[in-house]
Motif scaffolding. Structure first.
Motif, mmCIF file in Angstrom:
data_model
loop_
_atom_site.group_PDB
_atom_site.id
_atom_site.type_symbol
_atom_site.label_atom_id
_atom_site.label_comp_id
_atom_site.label_asym_id
_atom_site.label_seq_id
_atom_site.Cartn_x
_atom_site.Cartn_y
_atom_site.Cartn_z
ATOM 1 N N ASN A 1 11.265 6.614 7.616
ATOM 2 C CA ASN A 1 12.190 5.887 8.464
ATOM 3 C C ASN A 1 13.625 6.059 7.988
ATOM 4 O O ASN A 1 14.554 6.248 8.771
ATOM 5 N N GLN A 2 13.807 5.968 6.648
ATOM 6 C CA GLN A 2 15.137 6.169 6.106
ATOM 7 C C GLN A 2 15.650 7.596 6.384
ATOM 8 O O GLN A 2 16.832 7.810 6.695
ATOM 9 N N ALA A 3 14.754 8.567 6.242
ATOM 10 C CA ALA A 3 15.151 9.961 6.516
ATOM 11 C C ALA A 3 15.548 10.150 7.980
ATOM 12 O O ALA A 3 16.538 10.794 8.307
ATOM 13 N N LEU A 4 14.779 9.563 8.877
ATOM 14 C CA LEU A 4 15.088 9.668 10.308
ATOM 15 C C LEU A 4 16.402 8.962 10.635
ATOM 16 O O LEU A 4 17.193 9.442 11.467
ATOM 17 N N GLN A 5 16.649 7.824 9.961
ATOM 18 C CA GLN A 5 17.902 7.117 10.200
ATOM 19 C C GLN A 5 19.091 7.965 9.752
ATOM 20 O O GLN A 5 20.138 7.998 10.402
ATOM 21 N N GLY A 6 18.912 8.669 8.636
ATOM 22 C CA GLY A 6 19.981 9.561 8.172
ATOM 23 C C GLY A 6 20.257 10.681 9.173
ATOM 24 O O GLY A 6 21.414 11.011 9.472
ATOM 25 N N PRO B 1 0.843 -1.213 0.000
ATOM 26 C CA PRO B 1 0.000 0.000 0.000
ATOM 27 C C PRO B 1 0.875 1.259 0.000
ATOM 28 O O PRO B 1 2.027 1.255 0.415
ATOM 29 N N ALA B 2 0.300 2.362 -0.418
ATOM 30 C CA ALA B 2 1.039 3.634 -0.533
ATOM 31 C C ALA B 2 1.501 4.136 0.819
ATOM 32 O O ALA B 2 2.595 4.693 0.959
ATOM 33 N N ASN B 3 0.733 3.967 1.900
ATOM 34 C CA ASN B 3 1.110 4.489 3.219
ATOM 35 C C ASN B 3 2.300 3.744 3.784
ATOM 36 O O ASN B 3 3.122 4.287 4.505
ATOM 37 N N VAL B 4 2.480 2.447 3.472
ATOM 38 C CA VAL B 4 3.644 1.690 3.934
ATOM 39 C C VAL B 4 4.910 2.235 3.288
ATOM 40 O O VAL B 4 5.950 2.388 3.921
ATOM 41 N N LYS B 5 4.844 2.543 1.998
ATOM 42 C CA LYS B 5 6.003 3.126 1.303
ATOM 43 C C LYS B 5 6.398 4.473 1.901
ATOM 44 O O LYS B 5 7.586 4.790 2.091
ATOM 45 N N GLN B 6 5.412 5.242 2.243
ATOM 46 C CA GLN B 6 5.691 6.564 2.847
ATOM 47 C C GLN B 6 6.383 6.415 4.192
ATOM 48 O O GLN B 6 7.333 7.142 4.520
ATOM 49 N N LEU B 7 5.925 5.427 4.989
ATOM 50 C CA LEU B 7 6.546 5.191 6.280
ATOM 51 C C LEU B 7 7.988 4.728 6.123
ATOM 52 O O LEU B 7 8.884 5.110 6.901
#
Length: 260
Positions: free
Chosen positions: A37-42, A27-33
């Protein structure tokens, strides 16, 4: 060869196939999450790097503070040593100068080189048996300066104090008094003050004898008046309250000093 025409798929089978294909796509909302998550990890990685940099900087700053504290400690020790040496040197200089001043004062007193203010130091015919405070109005201070000693021609052993009186209006105010001096034998004596005392032009010298007045006096040649009681430091004396104005007494006592 004859082929039978294709038969349409049942509706239930078509629905199941569509459902399977839909389940295989996220689903589209899973991709957004996942993107967030990747941005927060960065960002977390960047914060970790910044924390490591700050810790390294803190270590350097602690070393700088420790070095500054060491330098301050050394400077404080050096300053304390210099102050101690300076204090000792000043003390030695003051002691030396005081010794020289004392020797000079003693030399001036013994050599009759000081200024003298008072009655002539000679043997006189009259004496006063009781306690008395005598005030020498005939020999007021002609100039300002410092007094260093007292002298007198004593007929009997005596104890006395020197007092400085300053005119204020119609009164005389006791502004200084010496410690008691004891004269053990008759004759001419000089006694040096432990410390010099400053006087101004017009100041009057008084002498308090708690028992017999040790110095003799003549009448008709001076203006020394008297009181039967002692006047303490800070006391005010009215000149009109002094006795003996008509007798014009002159006593064999006076003070030595350096007048301007």
């Amino acid at each position: 060869m004859w082929e039978s025409p294709a038969r349409p798929l049942p509706a239930a089978l078509m629905f199941f196939a569509a459902l399977t294909l839909a389940a295989c796509q996220p689903p589209a909302n899973v991709k957004q999450l996942q993107d967030q998550n990747q941005a927060l990890q960065g960002r977390l990685d960047e914060a970790g790097s910044e924390i490591d940099r700050l810790k390294a900087q803190e270590v350097l700053l602690r070393k700088d503070v420790a070095e500054l504290n060491r330098v301050v400690g050394v400077l404080g020790l050096e300053k304390g040593t210099r102050e101690q040496e300076s204090t000792q040197l000043r003390g030695l200089v003051r002691s030396y100068m005081q010794e020289q001043i004392d020797r000079i004062k003693a030399f001036l007193v013994k050599g009759d080189l000081l200024d003298y203010v008072g009655g002539e130091l000679l043997e006189r015919a009259n004496s006063e048996p009781g306690p008395l405070t005598i005030v020498d109005l005939a020999h007021v201070m002609p100039k300002g300066g410092t007094l260093t000693a007292v002298g007198g021609h004593f007929a009997v052993p005596a104890s006395f104090q020197v007092k400085v009186l300053r005119p204020i209006g119609e009164d005389l105010v006791v502004i200084w008094e010496s410690k008691p001096f004891a004269i053990p034998t008759p004759g001419r004596h000089k006694v040096q003050f432990p410390v010099t005392v400053g006087v101004e032009k017009g100041d009057v010298i008084a002498y308090h004898f708690p028992a017999a007045v040790g110095v003799g006096f003549d009448e008709g040649t001076g203006d020394t008046r008297y009181l039967r009681n002692e006047v303490r430091l800070g006391a005010r004396i009215g000149v009109s309250s002094l006795q003996g104005a008509a007798k014009k007494r002159a006593y064999s006592i006076g003070v030595y000093g350096l007048l301007n």
